[in-house]
Design an enzyme around this catalytic site. Structure first.
Site, short mmCIF file in Angstrom:
data_model
loop_
_atom_site.label_atom_id
_atom_site.label_comp_id
_atom_site.label_asym_id
_atom_site.label_seq_id
_atom_site.Cartn_x
_atom_site.Cartn_y
_atom_site.Cartn_z
N GLU A 171 0.86 -1.17 0.00
CA GLU A 171 0.00 0.00 0.00
C GLU A 171 0.90 1.22 0.00
OE1 GLU A 171 -3.18 -0.16 -0.42
OE2 GLU A 171 -3.25 -2.35 -0.24
N HIS B 108 -8.09 -3.13 -0.03
CA HIS B 108 -6.98 -2.18 0.02
C HIS B 108 -6.27 -2.20 1.38
CE1 HIS B 108 -8.02 -0.60 -3.88
NE2 HIS B 108 -9.26 -0.41 -3.48
#
Length: 387
Positions: free
Chosen positions: A135, A286
């Site tokens: 990320e 995510h």
């Protein structure tokens, strides 16, 4: 009535049109009869084979789209001879069951599956798959330059037992954009306190290498698996270059699981792929660790169907020996140049200007003098001007 003269003209035109030939046919006959005319080039065997393969692949994709339209969550197993082992579709359907990932309080991910330890598992080349997900810093309305990794997560998938017993998660502290945007926090779920207490990317890479050694993976055949090659081919590579970091050779090759899934079921995102295979989504989207778990879930399901996971991408230096990989971080000596105005290749270094938007926009630097648009620089020499 028309006059006789005009009526004769019309009838003669009708007779002419009935007896005339198409101009294209006539010209084609004249061209083919000419000794200097160009004759069609015959199709070779390899071109005919490739045309047949493309036609068969198009038929398979069309059939897969129709099945997904009728049964979005119950897609039949599509097998291609180039990627699957030698077993029939009936045998694969009989032993294909839904796998489920259960997570306990100790963060151990066990993929419980009724798997036949036959051709599907024995044909796998690698012993372990390190399923990786990053990320990075981001924003809603603008592109953050340069992007920085803020979460480094991975799970270790055993190709023989199809169990995931170990995981790695480390938050990374950004330096160029140390304050996360509200959009980044909302998207990834990463709080500002987590990255403030995080470590640098270089220390994170060292910790990840120690984690692999503790798991005993460095003594086995292993490769990284990602959903799209963005994590290793783009994100880690661009940050490695501008930070001048040492990256282990095993991070220079990977398996793009999305490319393999696309060949079988068509294009889809990570969450859509989980739904197409009839699996249960774990965690939040995510989140680096949760995305890695879901990617491992997809890899297990594909291996159960007989898919052999092979390498799909690599950099030039991604094929080094195991001895070089295990001893990569120990006593790395700095490289030396033969002349101050030359790169590591011995070529005269070239002065360039940073064109990418960001804090270093317009700043001048020196790089390798042997550069091509196809293969890039010949060596990794880089030095800021007036530094």
């Amino acid at each position: 009535m028309l006059p006789l003269a005009q009526e004769g003209k019309i009838s003669s035109k009708i007779e002419d049109t009935n007896t005339m030939r198409w101009p294209m046919d006539a010209s084609h006959r004249r061209a083919s009869s000419s000794p200097t005319a160009k004759r069609p080039v015959p199709i070779t065997d390899w071109q005919r084979v490739r045309m047949e393969r493309n036609r068969a692949a198009a038929v398979e994709r069309l059939a897969a789209r129709k099945r997904r339209a009728l049964h979005p969550t119950d897609v039949e197993t599509v097998q291609l001879s180039t990627t699957l082992s030698n077993e029939t579709v009936q045998e694969a359907d009989e032993r294909t069951n839904k796998a489920s990932i259960q997570v306990d309080s100790d963060k151990k991910y066990d993929v419980l599956a009724d798997v036949d330890a036959g051709s599907a598992l024995s044909s796998q080349r690698y012993d372990y798959f390190v399923v990786l997900d990053f990320e990075s810093t981001c924003d809603r309305d603008r592109k953050v330059q340069p992007q920085e990794i803020i979460e480094f997560s991975a799970v270790l998938l055993n190709a023989k037992t199809m169990n995931v017993d170990f995981h790695f998660q480390q938050y990374v502290r950004p330096t160029v954009h140390p304050i996360l945007t509200a959009f980044c926090t909302e998207l990834t779920g990463i709080q500002q306190e987590s990255v403030d207490d995080g470590q640098s990317l270089q220390d994170t890479l060292l910790q990840h290498d120690m984690w692999l050694r503790q798991c005993g993976v460095n003594e086995k055949e292993f490769i990284y698996v990602t959903w799209t090659p963005w994590d290793l081919m783009v994100m880690l590579e661009q940050e490695r270059r501008w930070r001048k970091l040492d990256v282990a050779p095993y991070l220079r090759k990977w398996i793009d699981l999305k490319a393999i899934f696309t060949k079988l079921y068509g294009k889809n995102n990570l969450k859509g792929a989980v739904q197409v295979l009839g699996l249960d989504w774990y965690g939040r989207a995510h989140s680096g660790l949760d995305d890695a778990v879901n990617t491992a879930h997809i890899a297990c399901e594909l291996m159960k169907q007989g898919v052999v996971l092979e390498q799909t991408g690599a950099f030039k230096d991604g094929k080094r020996k195991a001895a070089e990989i295990t001893a990569y971080f120990s006593e790395t000596s700095p490289r030396k140049r033969a002349h101050p105005n030359r790169c590591y290749c011995g070529k005269p270094r070239i002065e360039r200007v940073t064109k990418r938007p960001g804090p270093n926009h317009g700043r001048k630097f020196f790089s390798c003098g042997k550069y091509s648009a196809l293969s890039g620089p010949s060596c990794d020499y880089f030095e800021w001007k007036n530094s």
